[in-house]
Design an enzyme around this catalytic site. Structure first.
Site, mmCIF file in Angstrom:
data_model
loop_
_atom_site.group_PDB
_atom_site.id
_atom_site.type_symbol
_atom_site.label_atom_id
_atom_site.label_comp_id
_atom_site.label_asym_id
_atom_site.label_seq_id
_atom_site.Cartn_x
_atom_site.Cartn_y
_atom_site.Cartn_z
ATOM 1 N N LYS A 1 -4.321 1.408 -10.838
ATOM 2 C CA LYS A 1 -3.907 1.768 -9.695
ATOM 3 C C LYS A 1 -5.216 2.407 -8.891
ATOM 4 C CE LYS A 1 0.989 1.823 -10.372
ATOM 5 N NZ LYS A 1 1.533 0.622 -9.361
ATOM 6 N N LYS B 1 2.116 6.773 -5.962
ATOM 7 C CA LYS B 1 2.456 5.700 -6.879
ATOM 8 C C LYS B 1 2.391 6.134 -8.251
ATOM 9 C CE LYS B 1 -0.448 2.959 -4.699
ATOM 10 N NZ LYS B 1 0.266 1.811 -4.678
ATOM 11 N N ARG B 2 3.021 5.558 -9.262
ATOM 12 C CA ARG B 2 2.794 6.172 -10.737
ATOM 13 C C ARG B 2 0.996 5.979 -10.914
ATOM 14 N NH1 ARG B 2 6.845 6.131 -14.514
ATOM 15 N NH2 ARG B 2 5.232 7.028 -15.690
#
Length: 847
Positions: free
Chosen positions: A582, A576-577
């Site tokens: 995150k 994911k980015r």
């Protein structure tokens, strides 16, 4: 779970390729001949090549044009059907569309993959090699752009009259390279060789205005002394799965309004003449590579307005074309506009569409303000994708005034009437009036685009139940009190066509054998797989399919990075980015902890793991770029330590993109969805992993909450604080050192990072990184570390029992039905847009 060799012989590789062909069904002989004939025709007449000089790129273009031949008839008939039936249409406005590759998806949706596979095999060509010639049309940063692409697929598959609108960026999201453990950004020139899937529509070019000033003529306002940029549309067909519907995504490209400024030529300055033209065309030159981060650059503002201005002219043109009788008054003409047009704002990026439509209706069409406002509020709906403060768009008033002077006046007027409504509802509550103003007065005056969207749209939705709840209790709390009926939830979804049928044909075939072939459009039917949870033979088949997919990813890693993987190890994946919320850092700290445990007891029992990271860091986001660098340094040390061997490997998958995700998702054993509770709006990668039979380790954040509800808490690994725990932690005063004092393994990992153990050539490179985490742990990595590591121990324990692990994998797959984008789109259609499916007949009766 056992060990498996990595390398495949050419015979094995060919066998697997032919197996994939057979899983797609046996094509009719006539259809194979037709594909061969059309392929050769396009190679000869479109590419102007013969087989002796043609390259794989030429073969790809010949195949793509062959497929386009099959699309065009349906495409035309779809638009004719919408026009003839004069239906209400939805327009999905998004600054991002992460489409990925088109060839494979289109072949599957048109049921041509078997014929094309066989035709190319007879021609002595490898379809996978041709598919790899297509660049990803990665015109998006991450989840928001990929969600838009999934929605387009579902809209066409379900037969809804819909159009996507965006920008045709000449350069998409940058290509990521890792050099000396540092991310290097390279241009993504995806249009270098042309795009066979698009059709230019120069007959629909539209002038877009910027700058200038306004002047009043009585009650009328005129925008004068502006500069003009031309918006040129390019259309791409979006076919539904096994339907006749082919919708359109229209992307705008910026063109100079004139070839050259002759005044430059009069002074002999050819270079300045060319440069002046380039300034206008810069608007669609490159996608801003920021994800969940607002950067108030003038070029980005111009991109946003450029897209919505051209789009609204196009929508109004289409609306008028469908009028069989033009009313005498403009009021009557636009009275049913919301009955024929629904516009969805994908986040606030297209929110300038609101003042732009007001400008058109009031200044150009002559409607009263009240009627124009009624039309706007009946037309627009807004999807919020984040509550992170740094991601919310707040444009400086001075910049709007400079670039869009008339729109600033309109926004001030919208705010005036809005605050009158607030005063009436909350008389004397001056703090609430200040807090709810679209114009933020503290410091530099800014326009809060989220507030503008909430005020102007008839519906506001979040993208997961927990996220939508947070919108009405935090970000838009005051607005919820003012407009309680305006807010909804629409949990995100993914298209099962790309994210299972296309990327995992072996598993798709296995599912079809058990429950029939309707599940790709009726994903809830996957629940029928639960009756096979105790069928050991079926579990073995599911397990075998996973191992095949792991071998495919391992082969990619060997070919790309020269790293040999233990395919019997757990494939633990976080793609994911790269962003602090995150929490790739939390994952990495666990990796270092595992490394230290092996080093301290090399002969102890250890469940082998291969930990994959993948994702791009925004070029200006220094902490994210340092995270990428640290991951790569740690990987170098671990992967080259003879004591570690194949017990633990770390792989950073460079240039993460849609086509790479199609290899990754089917191969995952463990999906990392570990954002701090209350920060991830939804996530869609979590759904893709779940659908492909990976187990999830995650927090109760975003769609993880609903995934756990669907599959049962016993089939997901949940750790960490809940939203209320996080709030309580900060209210009590979060002190990281209190946690560190009782976590010696975490202390060791952070001290190793600070001391340069993983980067001895630059020993102080990450000392600030480590210190900042301790001093300013905004996303509570340290607070959740202990729970995460303990949960990971449970993951390892379960992985040792392949039957129990595979049982839970099967329950995950069987519980994925809710997370189809088809379900999401039906909810939008019924509860927000009020649109109906349209039947497209390819052979209508003659009138």
């Amino acid at each position: 779970m056992g060990c498996y060799s990595l390398s495949m012989t050419s015979e094995e590789s060919d066998f697997l390729r032919r197996k994939q062909i057979s899983l797609r069904g046996l094509p009719e002989i006539d259809s194979v001949k037709e594909v061969i004939n059309n392929f050769n025709r396009h190679l000869h007449y479109t590419c102007a090549k013969d087989r002796n000089v043609a390259t794989n790129k030429d073969f790809y273009f010949a195949l793509a044009n062959t497929i386009m031949d099959k699309l065009v008839g349906k495409w035309i008939r779809t638009q004719q059907s919408y026009h003839k039936q004069n239906v209400k249409r939805v327009y999905y406005l998004s600054l991002e569309f992460m489409m990925g590759r088109t060839l494979s998806n289109t072949m599957i949706n048109l049921m041509l993959e078997g014929a094309c596979d066989e035709a190319l095999y007879q021609l002595g060509l490898d379809i996978e090699e041709l598919e790899s010639e297509e660049p990803d049309a990665g015109l998006g940063n991450g989840g928001l752009g990929r969600l838009a692409a999934c929605f387009l697929d579902s809209l066409a598959t379900l037969g809804y009259p819909a159009y996507g609108y965006g920008i045709r960026y000449e350069h998409g999201l940058f290509n990521q390279a890792i050099i000396n453990c540092n991310q290097i950004e390279k241009p993504d020139s995806w249009l270098t060789y042309g795009n066979p899937w698009e059709k230019a529509r120069p007959e629909y070019t539209i002038p877009v205005k910027f700058y200038g000033r306004t002047q009043k003529h009585g009650d009328r306002v005129e925008w004068v002394d502006y500069k003009t940029v031309i918006a040129m549309p390019y259309d791409t067909p979006i076919p539904g799965y096994k339907t006749n519907t082919v919708n359109t995504v229209r992307l705008w490209s910026a063109k100079s309004p004139k070839d050259f400024d002759l005044s430059y030529f009069n002074h002999g300055n050819y270079i300045e003449a060319v440069l002046d033209r380039n300034i206008a065309e810069n608007i669609s030159r490159v996608l801003y590579p920021n994800d969940n981060f607002f950067e108030g650059k003038e070029l980005r503002l111009k991109q946003e307005y450029f897209m919505v201005a051209a789009t609204l002219v196009d929508i109004i043109r289409r609306f008028k074309v469908n009028k069989t009788v033009i009313p005498d008054s403009k009021e009557e003409l636009y009275s049913d506009f919301p009955d024929k047009v629904a516009i969805q704002l994908n986040d606030t990026h297209p929110s300038l569409a609101v003042p732009e439509l007001m400008r058109i209706l009031v200044d150009e069409e002559g409607l009263t303000w009240d009627l124009a406002w009624k039309v706007c509020k009946g037309t627009f709906a807004y999807t919020n994708h984040t509550i992170l403060p740094e991601a919310l768009e707040r444009w400086p008033v001075s910049m709007i005034e400079h670039v869009l002077p008339r729109h600033l006046e309109i926004i001030y007027l919208i705010n005036h009437f809005h605050l009158e409504e607030v005063r009436a509802k909350f008389p004397g509550d001056h703090e609430k009036i200040r807090n709810m103003s679209i114009i933020e007065e503290t410091g530099e005056k800014r326009i809060n685009m989220a507030y503008l969207s909430v005020v102007s749209c008839h519906t506001v939705n979040g993208v997961a139940a927990i996220h939508s709840g947070l919108l009405v209790t935090s970000l838009f709390k005051d607005f919820f009190e003012l407009y309680p009926g305006k807010f909804q939830n629409k949990t995100n979804g993914i298209t099962p066509r790309r994210w299972l049928v296309l990327c995992n044909p072996s598993l798709s075939h296995l599912i079809t054998e058990k429950i029939g072939d309707e599940w790709p459009t009726q994903l809830h039917q996957l629940q029928n797989l639960k009756e096979f949870v105790n069928d050991k033979t079926f579990l073995q088949q599911v397990f075998k399919t996973k191992q095949e997919n792991k071998r495919r990813l391992a082969q990619y890693v060997a070919d790309t990075y020269g790293i040999t993987l233990n395919v019997g190890s757990m494939f633990d994946i976080q793609v994911k980015r790269i962003h602090e919320y995150k929490r790739q850092t939390l994952n990495l700290l666990h990796v270092i902890t595992l490394y230290n445990r092996i080093k301290s007891n090399p002969n102890g029992e250890f469940v082998p793991r291969t930990v994959f990271f993948g994702g791009k860091a925004a070029p200006g986001y220094q902490t994210a770029k340092e995270t990428v660098s640290l991951i790569c340094h740690v990987a170098n040390v671990i992967n080259n330590d003879p004591v570690i061997g194949d017990k633990l490997k770390v792989v950073f998958l460079t240039n993460y993109r849609c086509s790479l995700a199609e290899i990754i998702m089917p191969a995952a054993d463990l999906s990392e969805q570990i954002s701090l509770a209350g920060t991830e709006a939804s996530g869609t990668g979590n759904m893709k992993f779940m659908l492909n039979g990976a187990l999830t380790i995650g927090t109760l954040d975003g769609a993880n909450v609903e995934m756990a509800e669907e599959m049962g808490m016993e089939n997901i690994f949940i750790f960490g604080m809940k939203v209320e725990d996080v709030s309580r932690l900060w209210a009590d005063g979060y002190d990281t050192r209190r946690y560190l004092a009782r976590l010696p393994e975490l202390q060791l990992a952070l001290s190793q990072i600070r001391a340069g153990l993983f980067n001895p050539a630059e020993p102080h490179k990450f000392s600030d990184f480590s210190d900042n985490l301790i001093a300013n742990d905004r996303f509570c990595v340290i607070a959740d570390y202990e729970s995460y590591v303990k949960c990971q121990e449970g993951v390892s324990e379960l992985y040792m029992d392949w039957i129990k692990w595979t049982e839970k994998c099967l329950v995950n797959i069987a519980s994925s039905g809710k997370f189809s984008s088809d379900r999401t789109i039906r909810e939008y259609a019924d509860e927000i847009w009020d649109i109906k499916p349209v039947h497209v007949d390819l052979n209508p009766p003659k009138e």
